[in-house]
Design a protein around this motif. Structure first.
Motif, PDB file in Angstrom:
ATOM      1  N   HIS A  69      39.624  39.569  15.767  1.00 38.73           N
ATOM      2  CA  HIS A  69      39.524  40.276  17.048  1.00 38.73           C
ATOM      3  C   HIS A  69      40.877  40.233  17.751  1.00 38.73           C
ATOM      4  CE1 HIS A  69      35.173  41.151  18.290  1.00 38.73           C
ATOM      5  NE2 HIS A  69      35.300  41.265  16.983  1.00 38.73           N
ATOM      6  N   GLY A  70      41.151  41.303  18.494  1.00 36.97           N
ATOM      7  CA  GLY A  70      42.477  41.427  19.132  1.00 36.97           C
ATOM      8  C   GLY A  70      43.390  42.264  18.247  1.00 36.97           C
ATOM      9  N   LEU A  71      43.118  42.261  16.938  1.00 36.17           N
ATOM     10  CA  LEU A  71      43.945  43.035  16.009  1.00 36.17           C
ATOM     11  C   LEU A  71      43.151  44.246  15.519  1.00 36.17           C
ATOM     12  CD1 LEU A  71      45.565  40.094  13.984  1.00 36.17           C
ATOM     13  CD2 LEU A  71      46.521  41.372  15.913  1.00 36.17           C
ATOM     14  N   THR A  72      42.933  45.200  16.432  1.00 41.38           N
ATOM     15  CA  THR A  72      42.307  46.455  16.027  1.00 41.38           C
ATOM     16  C   THR A  72      43.191  47.591  16.508  1.00 41.38           C
ATOM     17  OG1 THR A  72      40.941  46.440  18.009  1.00 41.38           O
ATOM     18  CG2 THR A  72      39.921  45.638  15.991  1.00 41.38           C
ATOM     19  N   TYR A  73      43.149  48.692  15.757  1.00 37.92           N
ATOM     20  CA  TYR A  73      44.107  49.769  16.004  1.00 37.92           C
ATOM     21  C   TYR A  73      43.349  51.061  16.285  1.00 37.92           C
ATOM     22  CZ  TYR A  73      46.275  46.009  13.458  1.00 37.92           C
ATOM     23  OH  TYR A  73      46.653  44.760  13.052  1.00 37.92           O
ATOM     24  N   GLY A  74      43.142  51.322  17.565  1.00 33.74           N
ATOM     25  CA  GLY A  74      42.431  52.549  17.905  1.00 33.74           C
ATOM     26  C   GLY A  74      41.076  52.226  18.478  1.00 33.74           C
ATOM     27  N   LYS A  75      40.257  51.506  17.733  1.00 36.45           N
ATOM     28  CA  LYS A  75      38.909  51.179  18.213  1.00 36.45           C
ATOM     29  C   LYS A  75      38.946  49.874  19.008  1.00 36.45           C
ATOM     30  CE  LYS A  75      35.501  53.186  15.162  1.00 36.45           C
ATOM     31  NZ  LYS A  75      34.977  53.039  13.834  1.00 36.45           N
ATOM     32  N   ARG A  76      38.187  49.813  20.079  1.00 39.51           N
ATOM     33  CA  ARG A  76      38.083  48.557  20.819  1.00 39.51           C
ATOM     34  C   ARG A  76      37.183  47.615  20.020  1.00 39.51           C
ATOM     35  NH1 ARG A  76      35.026  45.872  24.737  1.00 39.51           N
ATOM     36  NH2 ARG A  76      33.295  47.329  24.891  1.00 39.51           N
TER      37      ARG A  76
ATOM     38  N   ARG B  89      53.053  42.458  19.643  1.00 37.09           N
ATOM     39  CA  ARG B  89      53.000  42.156  18.200  1.00 37.09           C
ATOM     40  C   ARG B  89      51.886  42.949  17.520  1.00 37.09           C
ATOM     41  NH1 ARG B  89      54.173  35.586  18.058  1.00 37.09           N
ATOM     42  NH2 ARG B  89      56.341  35.758  18.723  1.00 37.09           N
ATOM     43  N   ARG B  90      50.765  43.079  18.233  1.00 34.76           N
ATOM     44  CA  ARG B  90      49.652  43.867  17.683  1.00 34.76           C
ATOM     45  C   ARG B  90      50.102  45.321  17.461  1.00 34.76           C
ATOM     46  NH1 ARG B  90      45.107  45.484  20.612  1.00 34.76           N
ATOM     47  NH2 ARG B  90      46.675  46.412  21.968  1.00 34.76           N
ATOM     48  N   ASP B  91      50.847  45.865  18.425  1.00 34.16           N
ATOM     49  CA  ASP B  91      51.343  47.236  18.275  1.00 34.16           C
ATOM     50  C   ASP B  91      52.280  47.343  17.075  1.00 34.16           C
ATOM     51  OD1 ASP B  91      49.850  47.930  20.432  1.00 34.16           O
ATOM     52  OD2 ASP B  91      51.514  47.931  21.862  1.00 34.16           O
ATOM     53  N   ALA B  92      53.050  46.279  16.843  1.00 32.38           N
ATOM     54  CA  ALA B  92      53.959  46.288  15.681  1.00 32.38           C
ATOM     55  C   ALA B  92      53.138  46.287  14.380  1.00 32.38           C
ATOM     56  CB  ALA B  92      54.890  45.080  15.728  1.00 32.38           C
ATOM     57  N   PHE B  93      52.053  45.525  14.343  1.00 32.67           N
ATOM     58  CA  PHE B  93      51.193  45.526  13.128  1.00 32.67           C
ATOM     59  C   PHE B  93      50.651  46.934  12.883  1.00 32.67           C
ATOM     60  CE2 PHE B  93      49.858  40.892  14.199  1.00 32.67           C
ATOM     61  CZ  PHE B  93      51.021  40.418  13.637  1.00 32.67           C
ATOM     62  N   ARG B  94      50.289  47.582  13.981  1.00 30.63           N
ATOM     63  CA  ARG B  94      49.739  48.933  13.842  1.00 30.63           C
ATOM     64  C   ARG B  94      50.788  49.880  13.227  1.00 30.63           C
ATOM     65  NH1 ARG B  94      46.346  52.486  17.986  1.00 30.63           N
ATOM     66  NH2 ARG B  94      46.173  54.281  16.664  1.00 30.63           N
ATOM     67  N   ALA B  95      52.030  49.756  13.715  1.00 30.71           N
ATOM     68  CA  ALA B  95      53.110  50.598  13.177  1.00 30.71           C
ATOM     69  C   ALA B  95      53.338  50.271  11.694  1.00 30.71           C
ATOM     70  CB  ALA B  95      54.389  50.375  13.976  1.00 30.71           C
TER      71      ALA B  95
ATOM     72  N   ILE C 275      59.118  46.476   8.908  1.00 30.11           N
ATOM     73  CA  ILE C 275      59.069  47.737   8.139  1.00 30.11           C
ATOM     74  C   ILE C 275      60.103  47.738   7.005  1.00 30.11           C
ATOM     75  CG2 ILE C 275      59.344  50.262   8.304  1.00 30.11           C
ATOM     76  CD1 ILE C 275      57.352  50.158  10.495  1.00 30.11           C
ATOM     77  N   PRO C 276      61.332  47.220   7.205  1.00 30.73           N
ATOM     78  CA  PRO C 276      62.261  47.175   6.060  1.00 30.73           C
ATOM     79  C   PRO C 276      61.707  46.392   4.858  1.00 30.73           C
ATOM     80  CG  PRO C 276      63.457  46.806   8.102  1.00 30.73           C
ATOM     81  CD  PRO C 276      62.005  46.862   8.465  1.00 30.73           C
ATOM     82  N   VAL C 277      60.999  45.304   5.128  1.00 31.62           N
ATOM     83  CA  VAL C 277      60.400  44.528   4.015  1.00 31.62           C
ATOM     84  C   VAL C 277      59.348  45.392   3.306  1.00 31.62           C
ATOM     85  CG1 VAL C 277      58.924  42.542   3.445  1.00 31.62           C
ATOM     86  CG2 VAL C 277      60.855  42.249   5.012  1.00 31.62           C
ATOM     87  N   LEU C 278      58.506  46.070   4.097  1.00 33.18           N
ATOM     88  CA  LEU C 278      57.465  46.923   3.506  1.00 33.18           C
ATOM     89  C   LEU C 278      58.108  48.083   2.732  1.00 33.18           C
ATOM     90  CD1 LEU C 278      54.948  47.096   6.503  1.00 33.18           C
ATOM     91  CD2 LEU C 278      54.838  45.581   4.509  1.00 33.18           C
ATOM     92  N   GLN C 279      59.178  48.640   3.318  1.00 29.78           N
ATOM     93  CA  GLN C 279      59.875  49.764   2.690  1.00 29.78           C
ATOM     94  C   GLN C 279      60.442  49.349   1.325  1.00 29.78           C
ATOM     95  OE1 GLN C 279      62.487  51.390   5.567  1.00 29.78           O
ATOM     96  NE2 GLN C 279      62.142  53.441   4.752  1.00 29.78           N
ATOM     97  N   ASP C 280      61.026  48.166   1.313  1.00 28.04           N
ATOM     98  CA  ASP C 280      61.568  47.621   0.075  1.00 28.04           C
ATOM     99  C   ASP C 280      60.443  47.473  -0.964  1.00 28.04           C
ATOM    100  OD1 ASP C 280      63.287  46.263  -1.718  1.00 28.04           O
ATOM    101  OD2 ASP C 280      62.617  44.318  -0.930  1.00 28.04           O
ATOM    102  N   GLY C 281      59.289  46.947  -0.516  1.00 30.28           N
ATOM    103  CA  GLY C 281      58.147  46.781  -1.413  1.00 30.28           C
ATOM    104  C   GLY C 281      57.699  48.115  -1.990  1.00 30.28           C
TER     105      GLY C 281
END
Ligand SMILES: Cc1ncc(COP(=O)(O)O)c(C=O)c1O
Length: 397
Positions: free
Chosen positions: A218-225, A300-306, A381-387
């Motif tokens: 909880h707290g880590l949702t993107y769009g839905k409450r 940080r939650r917004d960063a996870f969403r991105a 994102i650079p780490v994910l991009q590399d992956g």
């Protein structure tokens, strides 16, 4: 790990029979190999571990330092420090407009401690607990450790990898004692529909069982409450933690909200198993609810969403099938059938040949495990991009 041939005869003789059913995390072997490769100078795109890599929020860390400097770290009340229990209760009011008394909040050693106390309080030998397969691997082991029987119910994209009231009804047996739901889910990141959760609750009640809802993401949702099960009932065991949204994995601190009539037995068990939760971690966790901390955690939650929004289309373009968009936690559970029929071997090949670490489906249950892998994305994102680039090259895309 505990296979008899690796243990001395004296030890095997004393090993509890339940240990035959306790499996290690398969992915740990893979993580260890990734570390070994890194030590040899190879870079690894690590999308395997289920924790944010940000440091503890400054106010939480400062509260921890102040606690150490005070020189007073001792046992606390077994159910936790009153101030922390009050803050947790107030959090339910702020986030969900639900009023709960301090008495129902029990502070634990992570949600792992809460799950252990819940199973220990509810289960007699042979009692069954229904849960989704795929699901969080430790759940079946908490049940087995308490001499219960975990029943994994196969779930797929049609139900967003969550149980439904129909599935619960279909799998209920005279031995069923409880149903465990996790929303958002690990490994799928999917949420249960609030109405469906209410129907499951009604079904469980009609059978005289108990509903346990793990709200650790909880707290880590993107769009839905995210909506707590406490919004519609107070006879449910709620499991939660400071590990994920609050970013305190290593502090080992969490909580549960138990129905009033279970507080006394849970307290008895907590006194015996743990004496008290960590005083240091509790004093630090009080600062987790400070508005400045919450503002940082929301960022940080917004960063996870991105990060999810970056990784999801990339994986789909690489041929991974992800039929349900994950709306919470920080995982993507992907069908990898276009690339392999053995996801375990696939994960090993990816690590050794492409330097990409992800988790095989095998860790999360039996249902279609060889066709699935889990990506964990709380990474820059650079780490994910590399992956993604490494995957693209390896898969020849
Ligand atoms: C669904 C779920 N429940 C419980 C836990 C246990 O977490 P902790 O003991 O750190 O609170 C985890 C950890 O990954 C999880 O994914």
């Amino acid at each position: 790990m505990n296979s008899p041939e690796k243990l001395s005869p004296a030890l095997t003789r004393h090993l509890a029979s339940r240990m035959d059913d306790i499996e290690p995390f398969h992915v740990v072997v893979l993580i260890n190999r990734a570390k070994e490769l890194e030590a040899q100078g190879r870079s690894i795109a690590n999308m395997v571990v289920g924790e944010p890599d940000a440091p503890t929020a400054p106010l939480i860390a400062a509260a921890g330092i102040r606690a150490i400097e005070s020189g007073r770290i001792s046992y606390t009340a077994s159910l936790g420090i009153a101030e922390l229990r009050d803050r947790i209760a107030a959090w339910y009011d702020t986030r969900y407009a639900v009023k709960i008394p301090r008495s129902r909040v029990i502070v634990t050693a992570g949600s792992s401690g809460a799950l252990l106390l819940t199973m220990g309080t509810l289960l007699s030998p042979g009692d069954q607990v229904l849960m989704a397969d795929p699901g969080y691997p430790c759940n079946r082991h908490f049940v087995r450790t308490m001499e219960g029987e975990p029943i994994g119910i196969p779930v797929g994209a049609d139900t967003a990898y969550q149980l439904t009231a129909n599935l619960v009804e279909k799998h209920w047996s005279p031995k069923t004692a409880a149903v465990l739901i996790a929303s958002p889910s690990n490994p799928t990141g999917t949420l249960i529909d609030h109405g469906e959760l209410q129907r499951i609750h009604a079904t469980v009640k009609a059978h005289g069982g108990v509903l346990i809802v793990d709200e650790i993401y909880h707290g880590l949702t993107y769009g839905k409450r995210d909506r707590s099960a406490l919004e519609f009932a107070d006879d449910i065991f709620i499991i939660n933690s400071f590990s994920k949204y609050f970013g305190m994995t290593g502090w080992r601190i969490g909580w549960m909200v138990a129905p009033e009539q279970y507080i006394e037995p849970v307290d008895k068990l907590a006194q015996n198993l743990f004496i008290s939760p960590s005083d240091l971690a509790q004093q630090a966790a009080i600062a987790a609810f400070h508005p400045d901390t919450v503002a940082l955690l929301e960022q940080r939650r917004d960063a996870f969403r991105a990060q999810r929004d970056f990784l999801l289309p990339q994986l789909r373009s690489l041929g991974f099938d992800i039929p349900v968009t994950p709306e919470g936690a920080f995982y993507i559970y992907a069908n990898c059938e276009r690339h392999t029929s053995d996801s375990y071997q696939f994960c090993w090949d990816l690590l050794e040949k492409a330097g990409v670490a992800i988790a095989p489906g095998l860790d999360f249950g039996d249902h279609r495990a060889p066709q699935h892998v889990r990506f964990s994305y709380p990474k820059s994102i650079p780490v994910l991009q590399d992956g993604v680039e490494r995957l693209r090259k390896y898969l020849g895309k």
